[in-house]
Design an enzyme around this catalytic site. Structure first.
Site, PDB file in Angstrom:
ATOM      1  N   LYS A 139       0.904  -1.168  -0.048  1.00 15.88           N
ATOM      2  CA  LYS A 139      -0.165   0.028  -0.065  1.00 15.88           C
ATOM      3  C   LYS A 139       0.809   1.249   0.054  1.00 15.88           C
ATOM      4  O   LYS A 139       1.794   1.221   0.525  1.00 15.88           O
ATOM      5  CB  LYS A 139      -1.122  -0.064   1.242  1.00 15.88           C
ATOM      6  CG  LYS A 139      -1.908  -1.096   1.149  1.00 15.88           C
ATOM      7  CD  LYS A 139      -3.287  -1.030   0.158  1.00 15.88           C
ATOM      8  CE  LYS A 139      -4.010  -2.084   0.220  1.00 15.88           C
ATOM      9  NZ  LYS A 139      -5.296  -1.614  -0.581  1.00 15.88           N
ATOM     10  N   ASP A 167      -0.378  -0.320  -4.671  1.00 13.51           N
ATOM     11  CA  ASP A 167      -1.917   0.151  -4.583  1.00 13.51           C
ATOM     12  C   ASP A 167      -1.963   1.236  -3.532  1.00 13.51           C
ATOM     13  O   ASP A 167      -1.561   1.584  -2.605  1.00 13.51           O
ATOM     14  CB  ASP A 167      -2.449  -0.984  -3.829  1.00 13.51           C
ATOM     15  CG  ASP A 167      -4.125  -0.849  -3.706  1.00 13.51           C
ATOM     16  OD1 ASP A 167      -4.634  -1.560  -3.184  1.00 13.51           O
ATOM     17  OD2 ASP A 167      -4.368   0.495  -4.214  1.00 13.51           O
ATOM     18  N   GLU A 193      -1.907   0.027  -8.676  1.00 13.12           N
ATOM     19  CA  GLU A 193      -3.450  -0.180  -8.455  1.00 13.12           C
ATOM     20  C   GLU A 193      -4.182   1.101  -7.929  1.00 13.12           C
ATOM     21  O   GLU A 193      -3.732   1.827  -6.998  1.00 13.12           O
ATOM     22  CB  GLU A 193      -3.681  -1.352  -7.200  1.00 13.12           C
ATOM     23  CG  GLU A 193      -5.107  -1.664  -7.412  1.00 13.12           C
ATOM     24  CD  GLU A 193      -5.124  -2.914  -6.188  1.00 13.12           C
ATOM     25  OE1 GLU A 193      -4.210  -3.760  -6.586  1.00 13.12           O
ATOM     26  OE2 GLU A 193      -6.321  -3.106  -5.821  1.00 13.12           O
ATOM     27  N   GLU A 222     -11.885  -2.590  -8.316  1.00 13.76           N
ATOM     28  CA  GLU A 222     -12.430  -2.869  -7.070  1.00 13.76           C
ATOM     29  C   GLU A 222     -13.599  -2.049  -6.691  1.00 13.76           C
ATOM     30  O   GLU A 222     -14.496  -2.232  -6.231  1.00 13.76           O
ATOM     31  CB  GLU A 222     -11.523  -2.902  -5.975  1.00 13.76           C
ATOM     32  CG  GLU A 222     -11.105  -1.545  -5.458  1.00 13.76           C
ATOM     33  CD  GLU A 222     -10.018  -1.867  -4.315  1.00 13.76           C
ATOM     34  OE1 GLU A 222      -8.755  -2.142  -4.647  1.00 13.76           O
ATOM     35  OE2 GLU A 222     -10.435  -1.412  -3.102  1.00 13.76           O
ATOM     36  N   ASP A 245     -14.545  -7.523  -8.795  1.00  8.91           N
ATOM     37  CA  ASP A 245     -14.944  -7.632  -7.461  1.00  8.91           C
ATOM     38  C   ASP A 245     -16.383  -8.589  -7.463  1.00  8.91           C
ATOM     39  O   ASP A 245     -17.248  -8.128  -8.218  1.00  8.91           O
ATOM     40  CB  ASP A 245     -15.076  -6.300  -6.595  1.00  8.91           C
ATOM     41  CG  ASP A 245     -15.317  -6.541  -5.430  1.00  8.91           C
ATOM     42  OD1 ASP A 245     -14.446  -6.212  -4.379  1.00  8.91           O
ATOM     43  OD2 ASP A 245     -16.664  -6.792  -5.106  1.00  8.91           O
ATOM     44  N   HIS A 272      -9.890  -8.356  -7.277  1.00 10.47           N
ATOM     45  CA  HIS A 272      -9.700  -7.865  -6.025  1.00 10.47           C
ATOM     46  C   HIS A 272     -10.453  -8.761  -5.062  1.00 10.47           C
ATOM     47  O   HIS A 272     -11.427  -9.400  -5.172  1.00 10.47           O
ATOM     48  CB  HIS A 272     -10.768  -6.535  -6.078  1.00 10.47           C
ATOM     49  CG  HIS A 272     -10.795  -5.846  -4.596  1.00 10.47           C
ATOM     50  ND1 HIS A 272     -11.884  -5.789  -4.019  1.00 10.47           N
ATOM     51  CD2 HIS A 272      -9.944  -5.283  -3.859  1.00 10.47           C
ATOM     52  CE1 HIS A 272     -11.943  -5.267  -2.811  1.00 10.47           C
ATOM     53  NE2 HIS A 272     -10.502  -4.941  -2.713  1.00 10.47           N
TER      54      HIS A 272
END
Ligand SMILES: C[C@H](O)[C@@H](O)CC(=O)C(=O)O
Length: 355
Positions: A139, A167, A193, A222, A245, A272
Site C-alpha cells: 500500500k 496500491d 493499483e 474494485e 470484485d 480484488h
C-alpha cells in the site's frame, strides 16, 4: 435448482426498473448483486456443486443466457461471447485437473498495509516467503519517502525475481500519480493499483500511457460499478489488469460479461479480494475464468488477504500461495451463525464490548 436459468436471465432486467436509483451503480446495484449472489449460492447448493464447478459444467449457451449484453454489444456481442466460450472448451478438462492439483495463483496484500512498522513488514514478509508467497502488494500514497523506504525494504527481502505491486487506493490526481509512481519505478512494480479516482477512465489512460515506458501497468476495478465502466476502461487502454470484485459488480452475471470483455481485449483478470468474504467468493469466478475463458495464467493472480476467514463455513484454502478449488457446494459465502450473532447490531456481544 431453486431458480431456473430463466430466473437468472430475468432478474438482471429487473434492474431497469430501478434506473432512477442507479442505474446499475450505488446501493441498488450492490443490493441487487447481493440478492443474485445468494441465488447463485442456492443454485450451486441445490445441485451439490461449488459454484465454480456449476459454472464450468454449464453449456456455453447457458452461460451466455445469464449475461445482460445491453450497452456492451459495441465491444462484445452474444455471438462473439458464445464463440469465445465454445473455443475455450478445448483443453477444459485438463485445466480443471490442473486447478484441482495445483490451485490458482495468489498474491498477498497482508504484509504491507500502510502504517505497518518496518519490523512488522520484515516479519510478515519473512513469514510469507517461508509459506511460498512470491507476489506481494504494498500500500502506498501517504508519503513518497516512506513509500520508497518500504518498497526498498520489501524489494530487498523478496529479491529481483519475485513480484511486487503497489496500491494507492485512489489517492492521487493524474499528474501526481505519474510523478509519484515514477519515483517508485526503481522497485519495478508490476502495477499501480487505483492510482486516481475509479471513475476517471481517461485519467487512468493518461497514467497508463505515461508509465508504460517504465514497464508499470495500471490495475483497477474494485470500485468499478458495472460492465459499462469496464468496457470503457478496456476501450481506452486505461488498464492493463482488470480487477473484478465479486460483490461490487452485478453478481456472477455481470462478472461473466467482464471476464469475456477482458478476454476479448487480451487483458488479464486479477480479482480484488481485500475485504471480508471477498476471497471466498471471487475464487469461484477466477477458476471459471481460467478453465472456461482465458485458459491462461500469464500475469494472472488473485488477491489474498489473511483476515476474517474464521467467520465462514467454507473458508478459503491456500496451499503454497495458491487458492485450492472449493469443494463444498455453494458460493462459499455462508457465515457461521455464531459470528453473525456476535456481530449483530446492536445486541451482538461485539457491540456491547465497545459500549
Ligand atoms: C479493504 C478494502 O477492500 C481495500 O482497502 C482493500 C484494497 O484496496 C485491496 O485489497 O486492494
Amino acid at each position: 435448482p431453486p431458480c431456473s436459468t430463466q430466473t437468472l436471465i430475468i432478474l438482471p432486467h429487473m434492474w431497469s426498473s430501478t434506473r432512477t436509483l442507479g442505474p446499475e451503480k450505488g446501493v441498488i446495484h450492490l443490493a441487487t448483486a447481493a440478492v443474485l449472489n445468494a441465488v447463485w449460492d442456492l443454485w450451486a447448493k441445490a445441485v451439490g456443486k461449488p459454484l465454480w464447478k456449476l459454472l464450468v459444467d454449464m453449456d456455453p449457451k447457458q452461460i451466455v443466457s445469464c449475461i445482460d449484453f445491453r450497452y456492451i454489444t459495441d465491444v462484445l456481442t452474444e455471438e462473439e461471447a458464445l464463440d469465445m466460450l465454445e473455443k475455450a472448451q478445448e483443453g477444459k478438462q485438463q485445466r480443471e485437473e490442473q486447478m484441482l492439483k495445483q490451485g490458482y495463483p495468489a498474491y498477498t496484500t497482508s504484509c504491507a498495509w500502510i502504517g505497518y512498522s518496518d519490523q512488522q513488514l520484515q516479519q510478515l514478509c519473512t513469514d510469507a516467503l517461508k509459506s511460498g508467497w512470491t507476489k506481494f502488494k504494498v500500500k502506498v500514497g501517504a508519503d513518497v519517502e516512506d513509500d520508497k523506504r518500504r518498497c526498498r525494504l520489501i524489494r530487498q527481502m523478496i529479491g529481483p525475481n519475485n513480484t511486487l505491486m503497489i496500491d494507492a487506493n485512489q489517492r492521487w490526481d493524474v499528474a501526481e500519480a505519474i510523478r509519484w509512481v515514477s519515483n517508485l519505478a526503481e522497485f519495478k512494480p508490476l502495477w499501480i493499483e487505483e492510482p486516481t479516482s475509479p471513475d476517471d477512465i481517461l485519467g487512468h489512460a493518461a497514467i497508463s500511457k505515461a508509465l508504460a515506458p517504465l514497464g508499470i501497468g495500471v490495475a483497477t476495478g474494485e470500485q468499478c460499478h458495472n460492465r459499462v465502466m469496464f468496457k470503457q476502461f478496456l476501450q481506452a487502454s486505461a488498464l492493463q489488469f482488470v480487477q473484478i470484485d465479486s460483490c461490487r459488480l452485478g453478481s456472477v452475471n455481470e462478472n461473466l460479461a467482464v471476464l469475456l470483455m477482458a478476454h476479448k481485449f487480451k487483458v488479464p483478470v486479477c480479482p480484488h479480494a481485500g475485504g471480508v468474504g471477498l476471497c471466498e467468493l471471487v475464487q469461484h469466478l477466477i477458476l471459471f475464468d481460467f478453465i472456461c475463458v482465458s485458459a491462461s495464467l500469464h500475469n494472472r493472480m488473485c488477491e489474498y488477504v489473511d483476515h476474517l476467514h474464521e467467520h465462514f463455513a467454507s473458508p478459503v484454502v491456500i496451499q503454497d500461495a495458491h487458492y485450492m478449488p472449493p469443494k463444498d457446494p455453494g458460493f462459499s459465502c455462508e457465515m457461521l451463525e455464531s459470528s453473525v450473532k456476535r456481530h449483530q447490531f446492536p445486541e451482538g456481544e461485539v457491540w456491547k464490548m465497545h459500549k
